[in-house]
Write a protein that holds these residues in place. Structure first.
Motif: not given
Length: 491
Positions: A274, A277, A309, A313
């Motif tokens: 997590l 990104p 990104e 995510e």
């Protein structure tokens, strides 16, 4: 006063709970079992001895009385007592017999008339009882009345020469002294039983304590591990049972430690995945903020990277949510009868555009119609992950073949590809969360490392199984087996 009474109630409850805990303990049960094993045979033996004493004493008394009666009846015949019952010698012997044994004697002639009664109560009366009648018919009787404490018997008075039955001798003697002897024996037996029970109780408590020591060791070791004092496995090989318990506990402990390590690794991986990104987006945003008069082309390029990104995510979060849902009980499955052929056709149809862009041929082989009880959403997700992975990790111009077959109990789905394959050392780990064989390649194609974990969980929830066969640079085959009829239960 109320507080005091309340305290007393609480204290009494605590004491009762402590006593109840001991009663439920294995040591108490072993002690009780040893006491029972020791006492029950003793009670049986004691009762047997008392009963045997009573039977033998009564038989001996009966035999003695009958011998005396046999002597007396011979004298009665010889002296003609049946015709003249005034013989002082014979009457004296009658009185002596009844006085010695505390009984009563009646002489009855063939007319059923009592000619002699040592109690002088029934002399001259008729005596027509069943015992007397039986004796006149040649059946002498003997009986022991335990309730009233006496022995009664009939003896026929028979002429030895003519064999004629001249009368009946009816004798009853007291057995009070037999009962007294029996009572004394029972009292001594009871005292001996109490002594035996006390000795067995003490020995049983000591022995049970000795037997319980290995189990107490196991308990202390488990408590030490629970409190965090020990990191190693426990071993109490005193008994086979304690060895089996400790082995089972060590296996469970190893599993718990493995799960804890897996949890820590999972949290670490989630945090990393997590954060990656977000870090990339921050770097891109800082680059834009750190420059003046940024060209529109560069600005658009950076924003496109930030968008990618964000999508990455979002995909990680979506997969995590899917995995959390699949970690719930199997009772959450929405089971219905589905056509598996149509389900696979739909999965392949959705993924054909992706396969076309990757220049991969997508083939479906259905060997027979298959209907099964499944959760459509979860199995669609599982098969989609397998087929999508086969496309992503393939080579241009390669192929992916999806096959469906079934027997009377299971249906089988095989997803085979001509892709890059999986190294042999990684095959046992590919179903772990966030595990990726080639992280750089996976990140290039957008992998999160959760797809196969989701797939395996969905299949296991259906009581199914999944296996993988692969060789580097030659391709990979995933084989799935799922029951046609859902069996239910928790996973």
């Amino acid at each position: 006063m109320y507080t005091r009474s309340g305290e007393l109630v609480i204290i009494s409850r605590v004491k009762f709970k402590g006593k109840w805990k001991f009663i439920r303990s294995l040591r108490f049960r072993i002690t009780l079992m040893l006491v029972i094993i020791g006492i029950i045979p003793s009670i049986i033996i004691e009762n047997g001895i008392v009963k045997n004493y009573e039977e033998r004493t009564v038989k001996l008394r009966m035999a003695t009385i009958r011998n005396q009666c046999d002597i007396l009846r011979n004298q009665l015949v010889k002296t003609g007592y049946m015709e003249d019952p005034t013989n002082a010698v014979i009457n004296g012997e009658f009185d002596m017999l009844t006085n010695i044994y505390g009984g009563r004697l009646l002489i009855i002639n063939k007319d059923f008339k009592v000619i002699k009664d040592t109690y002088d109560l029934d002399r001259g009366k008729l005596m027509v009882s069943q015992e007397v009648i039986n004796c006149f018919n040649g059946r002498e009787t003997s009986q022991y009345d335990k309730k009233n404490d006496y022995i009664a018997m009939t003896v026929g008075i028979q002429n030895t020469e003519t064999r004629e039955l001249q009368g009946v001798m009816l004798v009853s003697v007291s057995t009070i002294e037999i009962r007294a002897g029996k009572d004394i024996l029972e009292q001594k037996g009871f005292f001996l039983l109490m002594l035996i029970m006390f000795v067995v109780l003490i020995l049983g408590y000591i022995l049970s304590g000795s037997l319980m020591k290995p189990f107490q060791k196991v308990t202390r070791s488990i408590e030490d591990i629970t409190d965090g004092y020990l990191d190693e496995s426990i071993s109490v090989p005193d008994y086979l049972e304690t060895e089996l318990i400790t082995d089972a506990f060590n296996k469970m402990l190893a599993r718990v430690r493995s799960l804890d390590e897996s949890r820590q690794e999972f949290v670490s991986n989630v945090s990393h995945e997590l954060k990656t990104p977000l870090t990339s987006m921050k770097v891109l945003a800082d680059s834009l903020n750190g420059q003046e008069n940024v060209p529109i082309e560069l600005y658009q390029e950076f924003m496109q990277d930030i968008t990618e990104e964000i999508d990455r995510e979002n995909k990680i979060i979506t997969d995590l949510l899917s995995l959390v849902k699949l970690d719930k009980k199997a009772a959450d499955l929405n089971i219905e009868l589905m056509n598996i052929n149509d389900l696979l056709e739909l999965v392949v149809k959705r993924l054909k555009p992706i396969a076309a862009r990757a220049d991969v041929e997508l083939i479906v082989d259905s060997f027979r119609p298959v209907n099964a009880e499944i959760d459509e959403t979860k199995l669609t997700l599982a098969f989609s992950n397998l087929v999508e992975n086969a496309i992503k990790y393939n080579n241009p111009g390669g192929w992916v073949r999806v096959s469906l077959n079934a027997d009377h109990k299971y249906f089988y789905v095989t997803v085979a590809d001509s892709g890059i394959g999986i190294p042999e050392e990684s095959l046992s780990q590919i179903f772990e969360r966030f595990y990726r064989v080639d992280k750089s390649h996976s990140r290039e194609i957008g992998g999160t490392g959760l797809g196969l974990a989701i797939t395996r969980r969905a299949i296991v929830m259906h009581r199914g199984a999944i296996k993988v066969y692969s060789k580097e640079n030659e391709g990979t085959t995933f084989s799935v087996r799922i029951p046609i009829t859902y069996t239910g239960g928790q996973v």
